[in-house]
Design a protein around this motif. Structure first.
Motif, short mmCIF file in Angstrom:
data_model
loop_
_atom_site.label_atom_id
_atom_site.label_comp_id
_atom_site.label_asym_id
_atom_site.label_seq_id
_atom_site.Cartn_x
_atom_site.Cartn_y
_atom_site.Cartn_z
N VAL A 38 7.79 -13.51 -11.17
CA VAL A 38 7.56 -14.74 -10.42
C VAL A 38 8.46 -14.76 -9.19
N LEU A 39 7.85 -15.06 -8.06
CA LEU A 39 8.55 -15.11 -6.78
C LEU A 39 8.72 -16.58 -6.38
N LEU A 40 9.92 -16.96 -5.96
CA LEU A 40 10.18 -18.32 -5.52
C LEU A 40 10.55 -18.31 -4.04
N LEU A 41 9.65 -18.81 -3.20
CA LEU A 41 9.92 -18.95 -1.77
C LEU A 41 10.55 -20.32 -1.55
N ASN A 42 11.84 -20.32 -1.28
CA ASN A 42 12.62 -21.55 -1.21
C ASN A 42 12.75 -22.00 0.24
N LEU A 43 12.04 -23.07 0.60
CA LEU A 43 12.07 -23.59 1.97
C LEU A 43 13.03 -24.76 2.14
N MET A 94 10.74 -6.92 2.50
CA MET A 94 11.26 -6.11 1.40
C MET A 94 10.33 -6.11 0.18
N ILE A 95 9.44 -7.10 0.10
CA ILE A 95 8.62 -7.23 -1.12
C ILE A 95 7.12 -7.22 -0.83
N GLN A 96 6.72 -7.09 0.42
CA GLN A 96 5.32 -7.28 0.78
C GLN A 96 4.38 -6.23 0.18
N ASP A 97 4.92 -5.09 -0.25
CA ASP A 97 4.08 -4.06 -0.86
C ASP A 97 3.98 -4.19 -2.38
N LYS A 98 4.61 -5.23 -2.94
CA LYS A 98 4.62 -5.43 -4.39
C LYS A 98 3.59 -6.49 -4.79
N ASN A 99 3.24 -6.50 -6.06
CA ASN A 99 2.38 -7.54 -6.62
C ASN A 99 3.20 -8.41 -7.58
N TYR A 100 2.77 -9.68 -7.71
CA TYR A 100 3.51 -10.63 -8.55
C TYR A 100 2.52 -11.42 -9.41
N ASP A 101 3.01 -11.83 -10.57
CA ASP A 101 2.20 -12.68 -11.43
C ASP A 101 2.10 -14.09 -10.87
N HIS A 134 -1.97 -10.33 -3.54
CA HIS A 134 -0.82 -9.77 -4.25
C HIS A 134 -0.27 -10.67 -5.36
N VAL A 135 -0.81 -11.86 -5.55
CA VAL A 135 -0.26 -12.81 -6.52
C VAL A 135 -1.39 -13.39 -7.36
N THR A 136 -1.17 -13.47 -8.67
CA THR A 136 -2.19 -14.01 -9.56
C THR A 136 -2.42 -15.50 -9.33
N SER A 137 -1.34 -16.30 -9.30
CA SER A 137 -1.48 -17.73 -9.07
C SER A 137 -0.28 -18.23 -8.27
N THR A 138 -0.58 -19.09 -7.27
CA THR A 138 0.46 -19.64 -6.40
C THR A 138 0.52 -21.15 -6.58
N THR A 297 -3.31 -12.79 -15.42
CA THR A 297 -2.75 -11.65 -14.70
C THR A 297 -3.05 -10.32 -15.41
N PRO A 298 -3.21 -9.23 -14.67
CA PRO A 298 -3.39 -7.93 -15.32
C PRO A 298 -2.08 -7.46 -15.94
N TYR A 299 -2.18 -6.67 -17.01
CA TYR A 299 -0.95 -6.18 -17.64
C TYR A 299 -0.21 -5.26 -16.69
N ASP A 300 -0.94 -4.43 -15.98
CA ASP A 300 -0.34 -3.52 -15.01
C ASP A 300 -0.55 -4.10 -13.62
N LEU A 301 0.51 -4.59 -13.01
CA LEU A 301 0.37 -5.22 -11.69
C LEU A 301 -0.07 -4.25 -10.61
N ASN A 302 0.07 -2.96 -10.88
CA ASN A 302 -0.43 -1.99 -9.90
C ASN A 302 -1.94 -2.00 -9.82
N HIS A 303 -2.59 -2.57 -10.84
CA HIS A 303 -4.06 -2.65 -10.86
C HIS A 303 -4.54 -4.04 -10.44
N PHE A 304 -3.69 -4.78 -9.75
CA PHE A 304 -4.06 -6.12 -9.31
C PHE A 304 -5.28 -6.05 -8.40
N SER A 305 -6.23 -6.96 -8.66
CA SER A 305 -7.43 -7.05 -7.83
C SER A 305 -7.99 -8.46 -7.93
N GLU A 306 -8.48 -8.98 -6.81
CA GLU A 306 -9.09 -10.30 -6.84
C GLU A 306 -10.30 -10.34 -7.76
N ALA A 307 -10.91 -9.19 -8.02
CA ALA A 307 -12.08 -9.14 -8.90
C ALA A 307 -11.72 -9.45 -10.35
#
Length: 317
Positions: A38-43, A94-101, A134-138, A297-307
């Protein structure tokens, strides 16, 4: 199960004193399970206070959660030590190439500022658009909800003449919706905003499921059909004294604010306020983590897809 946060994060000590199970990164490395990312964008300006509030809500789950903190840019902060930001926060690059739940984007004290005048507006739009791939739910909170409605639905900024501040009663709709599992028919939640989220306006101009609303505060909770975007217009993360501190601050700045509604006993700011929304806040975050994140979310985040996501699949429990 606990949240997994950096060993020295100030929030860790606060949460332990509250008897909340916090797992340090060193201990989490010894567990052979797949935690949620989980990513927290703190504004918010007071980042330590805000991160503690959100971590408290994320902790109320049987799932192990790895939390990463994200800042919007590298400008100096007036309210948070530079050492804290450099130690615990990451830049988007630093994180834009990663996927998150999951991703949470907090509110920001920008209620009277036009979107195009927000110094990081373009960068925020980039992050919100990136999340779609890149994120399952925001989860968009308060000002972030208004910003997301502008980006996704091109809704113009709607500003109230008087700031909405206080604790308001809301009615739940669609009680079978996963986000509302366990909710009472009516519940309390705090608001602190100038943004206007009229129920009629959102119903007419979006395809969102409107899940909870208030006669005084408008829409409180809404979500897309696939639950990948959740909008919370209030502040379920607030501590008991947060509205009080904002009120005292505004009084000190000569703003002559209204006394927060339904907050102080006998409407007297000299009396200690009482939190009446904690159970709702914990339940909302627990439902989001379970039904919008973990179940989708997919178990393997490397297989993340909107489909991977279907609009009306509420059958997974």
């Amino acid at each position: 199960m606990p949240i997994n946060i950096p060993d020295q994060l100030p929030a860790a000590g606060t949460l332990r004193k509250e008897n909340i199970f916090v797992m340090t990164q060193s201990r989490a490395m010894s567990q052979n399970i797949r935690p949620l990312k989980v990513l927290l964008l703190n504004l918010m300006p007071k980042k330590i206070e805000t991160e503690t509030q959100f971590l408290r809500l994320l902790s109320n789950s049987p799932l192990q959660i790895d939390v990463e903190l994200l800042r919007i840019d590298n400008r100096p902060s007036k309210n948070t030590p530079t050492e804290h930001l450099n130690t615990f926060y990451r830049q988007f690059e630093m994180i834009q190439d990663k996927n998150y739940d999951g991703l949470i984007i907090t509110g920001a004290p920008l209620g009277l500022v036009q979107f195009e005048d927000v110094i990081y507006w373009d960068h925020l739009q980039t992050i919100m658009s990136w999340a779609r791939q890149h994120v399952t739910s925001t989860l968009f909170v308060c000002w972030a909800a208004q910003a997301a409605l502008k980006l996704f639905y091109d809704l113009p900024k709607r500003t109230r003449k008087v700031k909405l501040s206080g604790v308001y009663q809301h009615r739940t709709h669609h009680l079978c919706h996963p986000l509302l599992r366990g909710f009472d028919d009516y519940f309390l939640a705090p608001h602190s905003r100038f943004a206007d989220f009229s129920t009629e306006y959102l119903a007419e101009h979006t395809d969102l499921d409107i899940l909870a609303s208030s006669e005084d505060a408008g829409v409180y909770l809404a979500a897309t059909k696939d639950k990948r975007n959740v909008f919370v217009t209030g502040h379920p993360e607030y501590d008991a004294l947060t509205l009080h501190n904002e009120y005292v601050r505004d009084v000190g700045e000569g703003m002559e604010p209204m006394i927060p509604v339904n907050y102080y006993p006998d409407n007297d700011p000299n009396q200690p306020p009482r939190a009446s929304w904690r159970s709702h806040g914990h339940l909302l975050f627990s439902n989001w983590l379970n039904y919008c994140v973990y179940q989708q979310t997919p178990y393997d985040l490397n297989h993340f897809s909107e489909a991977n996501f279907t609009k009306d699949d509420d059958s997974q429990d």
